[in-house]
Scaffold this motif. Structure first.
Motif, short mmCIF file in Angstrom:
data_model
loop_
_atom_site.label_atom_id
_atom_site.label_comp_id
_atom_site.label_asym_id
_atom_site.label_seq_id
_atom_site.Cartn_x
_atom_site.Cartn_y
_atom_site.Cartn_z
N PRO A 9 21.47 53.27 15.77
CA PRO A 9 21.49 52.54 14.50
C PRO A 9 21.64 51.05 14.72
CG PRO A 9 23.58 53.65 14.87
CD PRO A 9 22.65 54.13 15.94
N VAL A 10 20.76 50.28 14.11
CA VAL A 10 20.90 48.84 14.05
C VAL A 10 21.06 48.52 12.57
CG1 VAL A 10 19.73 46.65 14.36
CG2 VAL A 10 19.58 48.40 16.13
N SER A 11 22.08 47.76 12.23
CA SER A 11 22.43 47.54 10.82
C SER A 11 21.23 47.10 10.01
CB SER A 11 23.51 46.46 10.73
OG SER A 11 23.71 46.08 9.39
N ALA A 12 21.00 47.76 8.90
CA ALA A 12 19.95 47.38 7.97
C ALA A 12 20.52 47.36 6.56
CB ALA A 12 18.77 48.32 8.08
N ALA A 13 21.73 46.78 6.43
CA ALA A 13 22.38 46.70 5.13
C ALA A 13 21.45 46.02 4.13
CB ALA A 13 23.69 45.94 5.24
N ALA A 16 14.49 45.30 5.62
CA ALA A 16 13.57 44.30 6.15
C ALA A 16 12.74 43.69 5.03
CB ALA A 16 12.67 44.95 7.20
N GLU A 17 12.25 44.52 4.12
CA GLU A 17 11.43 44.00 3.03
C GLU A 17 12.24 43.06 2.14
OE1 GLU A 17 8.32 43.11 0.62
OE2 GLU A 17 8.25 44.19 2.54
N ALA A 18 13.48 43.43 1.85
CA ALA A 18 14.31 42.59 0.99
C ALA A 18 14.61 41.25 1.66
CB ALA A 18 15.61 43.31 0.66
N ARG A 19 14.90 41.26 2.95
CA ARG A 19 15.25 39.99 3.60
C ARG A 19 14.02 39.10 3.76
NH1 ARG A 19 18.43 41.20 8.70
NH2 ARG A 19 18.80 43.23 7.74
N VAL A 20 12.86 39.69 4.01
CA VAL A 20 11.64 38.91 4.15
C VAL A 20 11.24 38.29 2.81
CG1 VAL A 20 9.15 39.14 4.58
CG2 VAL A 20 10.79 40.08 6.22
N THR A 21 11.47 39.00 1.74
CA THR A 21 11.11 38.51 0.40
C THR A 21 11.91 37.28 0.01
OG1 THR A 21 10.52 40.75 -0.28
CG2 THR A 21 10.96 39.18 -2.04
N ARG A 22 13.08 37.08 0.61
CA ARG A 22 13.93 35.94 0.24
C ARG A 22 13.32 34.59 0.57
NH1 ARG A 22 19.35 36.77 3.41
NH2 ARG A 22 17.80 37.04 5.05
N LEU A 43 17.17 35.11 10.00
CA LEU A 43 16.50 36.39 9.71
C LEU A 43 17.42 37.56 10.04
CD1 LEU A 43 13.87 37.78 8.78
CD2 LEU A 43 13.13 37.74 11.18
N LEU A 44 18.21 37.42 11.11
CA LEU A 44 19.16 38.46 11.50
C LEU A 44 20.58 37.89 11.49
CD1 LEU A 44 17.44 40.17 14.57
CD2 LEU A 44 17.30 40.82 12.17
N SER A 45 21.55 38.75 11.24
CA SER A 45 22.96 38.36 11.31
C SER A 45 23.40 38.35 12.78
CB SER A 45 23.81 39.35 10.53
OG SER A 45 23.85 40.61 11.20
N PRO A 46 24.51 37.69 13.09
CA PRO A 46 25.02 37.72 14.47
C PRO A 46 25.27 39.15 14.96
CG PRO A 46 26.08 35.96 13.27
CD PRO A 46 25.28 36.73 12.26
N LEU A 199 16.28 26.48 17.60
CA LEU A 199 16.65 27.74 16.96
C LEU A 199 18.14 27.99 17.16
CD1 LEU A 199 13.73 29.99 18.29
CD2 LEU A 199 13.93 29.03 15.98
N ARG A 200 18.75 28.65 16.18
CA ARG A 200 20.11 29.16 16.31
C ARG A 200 20.05 30.69 16.38
NH1 ARG A 200 23.02 25.10 17.95
NH2 ARG A 200 24.77 26.50 17.60
N GLN A 201 21.17 31.29 16.72
CA GLN A 201 21.22 32.75 16.78
C GLN A 201 20.78 33.36 15.45
OE1 GLN A 201 25.12 34.67 16.98
NE2 GLN A 201 24.36 36.02 18.59
N GLY A 202 19.85 34.31 15.52
CA GLY A 202 19.36 34.97 14.33
C GLY A 202 18.15 34.32 13.70
#
Length: 248
Positions: A9-13, A16-22, A43-46, A199-202
């Protein structure tokens, strides 16, 4: 392809579609058109970065392990995921593609190229598989002090989607120093232009894989791009690469 994933499991709280739409894709498209690259902030959290980076040591999730020096690619190493992809990587690949295919199709039109990319990633992957390109290309890269990635293009076969995405999984200044993402652009009868992308982390960067159009005084002309990573000075740098075409 990811609906039946058995990967860890990799967190998907946030899906992907919701975060890309932002994101403002009109703005990102303008950045790609102007500079050949665009930064997708956070795009990704730490925690998601740490989870994905932690997969690197798990042999069972990869189809191959490349030591770059053996092939003259630079110094460092990377691993290609096998199918099924980790959920978040696979879902981001699916969600990002339609936004980037609009840019890719506009580029081909401006460059006088007949090829057009379907609006859904599954349809494009089917084209790749029909052409004998069936090996997944998303990957994890790892660099330690002294490592670097030579300027290159990730093509892998006759079918190549002209934009790809890299996500920095490590934090500059804390996990590593050096290791800047570099993009070069060779213009006809002109000196090459370099773009260093902070770039920063994420953070993710979407960038041209091979060619893109540039508006000149006499219309559009085609430029040739290559990407690389400068020398790591200290620590460890890990990156996830999302390439939208599969390999032969």
């Amino acid at each position: 392809m990811n609906a039946h994933s058995t990967t860890p499991p990799v967190s998907a709280a946030l899906s992907a579609e919701a975060r890309v739409t932002r994101y403002d894709w009109n703005h990102l498209g303008k950045e790609l058109n102007s500079f050949g690259c665009a930064v997708i902030d956070k795009l990704l959290s730490p925690e998601e970065c740490r989870q994905i980076a932690g997969l690197y040591a798990e042999e069972q999730y990869f189809r191959s392990h490349i030591h770059m020096a053996r092939h003259g690619f630079g110094k460092g190493e990377y691993r290609y995921f096998k199918y099924p992809l980790p959920d978040l990587i696979g879902d981001l690949r699916t969600a990002l593609y339609p936004r980037l295919s609009d840019v890719a199709n506009a580029w081909n039109e401006r460059m006088g190229m007949a090829e057009r990319y379907p609006s859904e990633h599954a349809a494009f992957l089917q084209q790749c598989h029909d052409a004998g390109q069936t090996r997944p290309t998303p990957l994890l890269l790892q660099y330690v002090p002294g490592d670097f990635n030579c300027l290159h293009q990730d093509l892998y076969g006759d079918l190549a989607f002209p934009i790809q995405v890299a996500i920095l999984l490590s934090e500059p200044g804390e996990d590593f120093t050096g290791g800047e993402f570099v993009l070069t652009e060779q213009r006809p009868r002109m000196q090459s232009r370099a773009e260093v992308v902070p770039l920063r982390q994420g953070d993710a960067v979407a960038f041209a894989v091979h060619n893109r159009p540039v508006q000149g005084t006499r219309g559009n002309y085609r430029v040739n791009l290559r990407q690389g990573v400068s020398r790591i000075r200290s620590g460890m740098r890990r990156t996830a690469g999302i390439i939208f075409h599969d390999a032969r």
